[in-house]
Scaffold this motif. Structure first.
Motif, PDB file in Angstrom:
ATOM      1  N   ARG A  50       7.164  10.072  -0.440  1.00  0.00           N
ATOM      2  CA  ARG A  50       6.829   9.362   0.465  1.00  0.00           C
ATOM      3  C   ARG A  50       7.735   8.772   1.315  1.00  0.00           C
ATOM      4  O   ARG A  50       9.060   8.813   1.098  1.00  0.00           O
ATOM      5  N   GLN A  54       7.110   3.000   3.019  1.00  0.00           N
ATOM      6  CA  GLN A  54       5.690   3.081   2.477  1.00  0.00           C
ATOM      7  C   GLN A  54       5.939   2.708   0.867  1.00  0.00           C
ATOM      8  O   GLN A  54       6.621   3.233   0.032  1.00  0.00           O
ATOM      9  N   ARG A  55       5.262   1.918   0.455  1.00  0.00           N
ATOM     10  CA  ARG A  55       4.944   1.345  -0.738  1.00  0.00           C
ATOM     11  C   ARG A  55       4.524   2.410  -1.706  1.00  0.00           C
ATOM     12  O   ARG A  55       3.553   3.301  -1.389  1.00  0.00           O
ATOM     13  N   ASP A  57       2.253   1.865  -4.027  1.00  0.00           N
ATOM     14  CA  ASP A  57       0.957   1.941  -4.302  1.00  0.00           C
ATOM     15  C   ASP A  57      -0.085   2.228  -3.102  1.00  0.00           C
ATOM     16  O   ASP A  57      -1.415   2.182  -3.314  1.00  0.00           O
ATOM     17  N   GLU A  58       0.571   2.603  -2.185  1.00  0.00           N
ATOM     18  CA  GLU A  58      -0.097   2.990  -1.114  1.00  0.00           C
ATOM     19  C   GLU A  58      -0.302   4.478  -0.794  1.00  0.00           C
ATOM     20  O   GLU A  58      -1.221   5.136  -0.169  1.00  0.00           O
ATOM     21  N   THR A  59       0.288   5.112  -1.774  1.00  0.00           N
ATOM     22  CA  THR A  59       0.326   6.722  -1.699  1.00  0.00           C
ATOM     23  C   THR A  59       0.637   7.526  -3.331  1.00  0.00           C
ATOM     24  O   THR A  59       1.325   6.782  -3.969  1.00  0.00           O
ATOM     25  N   GLU A  98       3.150  11.718   7.431  1.00  0.00           N
ATOM     26  CA  GLU A  98       1.868  10.919   6.875  1.00  0.00           C
ATOM     27  C   GLU A  98       0.743  11.704   6.910  1.00  0.00           C
ATOM     28  O   GLU A  98      -0.164  11.387   6.426  1.00  0.00           O
TER      29      GLU A  98
END
Length: 350
Positions: A50, A54-55, A57-59, A98
């Protein structure tokens, strides 16, 4: 009569063995790497690691550290692939992080572009590494090659010791560098004067250069210094001979020793200059006069440097004796010169 030939029976066992799925997979993966080089691995990193900020829990992607642990390698290695992809994405060659999801395929650039973006060593990010990379690009080579050499000075030393062409390249590089590196210039100078063989070689080369310079001065300016120090116009024959010797020296290969050629040219010019002076009565007289004045000036300067303010501290009878002998010699010289004066004209005597 009919001849019967029994043909061997064929079976499925004699045919080609079925292709292993594992072999086919290896071949396909090899082909991908052969075509794309490091891009295949960079894609794995780009779609699985990642981006910063970017956290989790987002990916479904993981951090570079987690990916490195799963891959059983260092996080630094993973980040080198990550940064290479990032630079290529900025140039529009590959999708941005992304836009990629784990397992997603993407069209990859050719393998020969890979080394333009991938830096295999952390040293490239340091000030020293940046300078090496910049110099490598100026020379038209890949920075990774220069960085590899810089990180292995022992290998560089071995190549210089074993290979004359590498030694010549190193010598040329040092000569280019000392123009802007006073410390290296001083260090090399100290090494030369402390090494007898180098000191002798420098003296020999300096002598050859001076001799070639003497011949070149005659050829280019058309003037020459006599043994007594006069500057005179060189006769045409003398100048042509100087040009001939110079052309022979200039035609030598770069690595060929010019010492013998320089000595021959210098000795020839010196001999011809003496002949030129001796062949001209007026010039010959002027040469002797110049030589006399030169010797007289040197002797005068030496005598003027003597001081007698504290003579009582170092006085010896021998000093007075030598000065008296010198006085007699000077008196004889004066008498000889006075006797050599031309007699006055009759009108003057009257």
């Amino acid at each position: 009569m009919t001849l019967a030939i029994d043909l061997p029976e064929t079976s499925a066992e004699d045919g080609p063995a079925p292709l292993s799925d594992l072999v086919a997979r290896d071949a396909r993966e090899f082909g991908v790497y052969a075509r794309t080089g490091g891009w295949a691995f960079a894609l794995m990193v780009a779609r699985s690691v990642r981006p910063g900020g970017q956290r989790a829990d987002e990916t479904p992607k993981v951090s570079a550290k987690e990916f490195a642990e799963l891959a059983d390698c260092s996080a630094e290695r993973v980040m080198r692939y990550y940064k290479a992809w990032d630079r290529a994405a900025d140039d529009g060659l590959v999708p941005h992080f992304e836009e990629l999801a784990p397992g997603q395929e993407a069209e990859l650039p050719d393998a020969d572009v890979w080394l333009t973006y991938y830096v295999s060593r952390n040293s490239a990010t340091s000030e020293r590494g940046a300078a090496i990379s910049e110099a490598a690009e100026a020379e038209g080579i890949r920075p990774t090659k220069a960085l590899e050499v810089a990180e292995n000075p022992t290998a560089l030393r071995a190549a210089i010791l074993a290979d004359p062409s590498t030694a010549r390249a190193a010598r040329t590089a040092l000569l280019d560098r000392i123009k802007e590196d006073p410390e290296l210039q001083s260090a090399l100078a100290r090494d030369v004067v402390r090494t007898d063989d180098l000191k002798k070689a420098v003296a020999s080369e300096s002598r050859s250069a001076d001799r070639i310079g003497y011949v070149r001065q005659i050829a280019e300016s058309g003037q020459v210094k006599t043994p007594a120090g006069q500057t005179i116009d060189a006769p045409v024959e003398l100048r042509r001979e100087a040009e001939r010797h110079l052309s022979l020296i200039d035609e030598l290969d770069e690595g060929e020793d010019a010492g013998e050629w320089a000595s021959e040219a210098y000795d020839t010019m010196k001999h011809l200059v003496v002949e030129t002076v001796e062949a001209d009565p007026e010039l010959r007289v002027q040469e002797r006069r110049t030589k006399f004045y030169s010797s007289l000036q040197r002797a005068t300067k030496v005598f003027e440097e003597l001081t007698f303010d504290d003579a009582q501290e170092f006085y010896e009878d021998d000093m007075v004796q030598q000065l008296e002998e010198l006085q007699q010699a000077i008196g004889s010289c004066i008498a000889s010169l006075r006797g050599a004066r031309r007699p006055a004209a009759p009108a003057e005597q009257a």
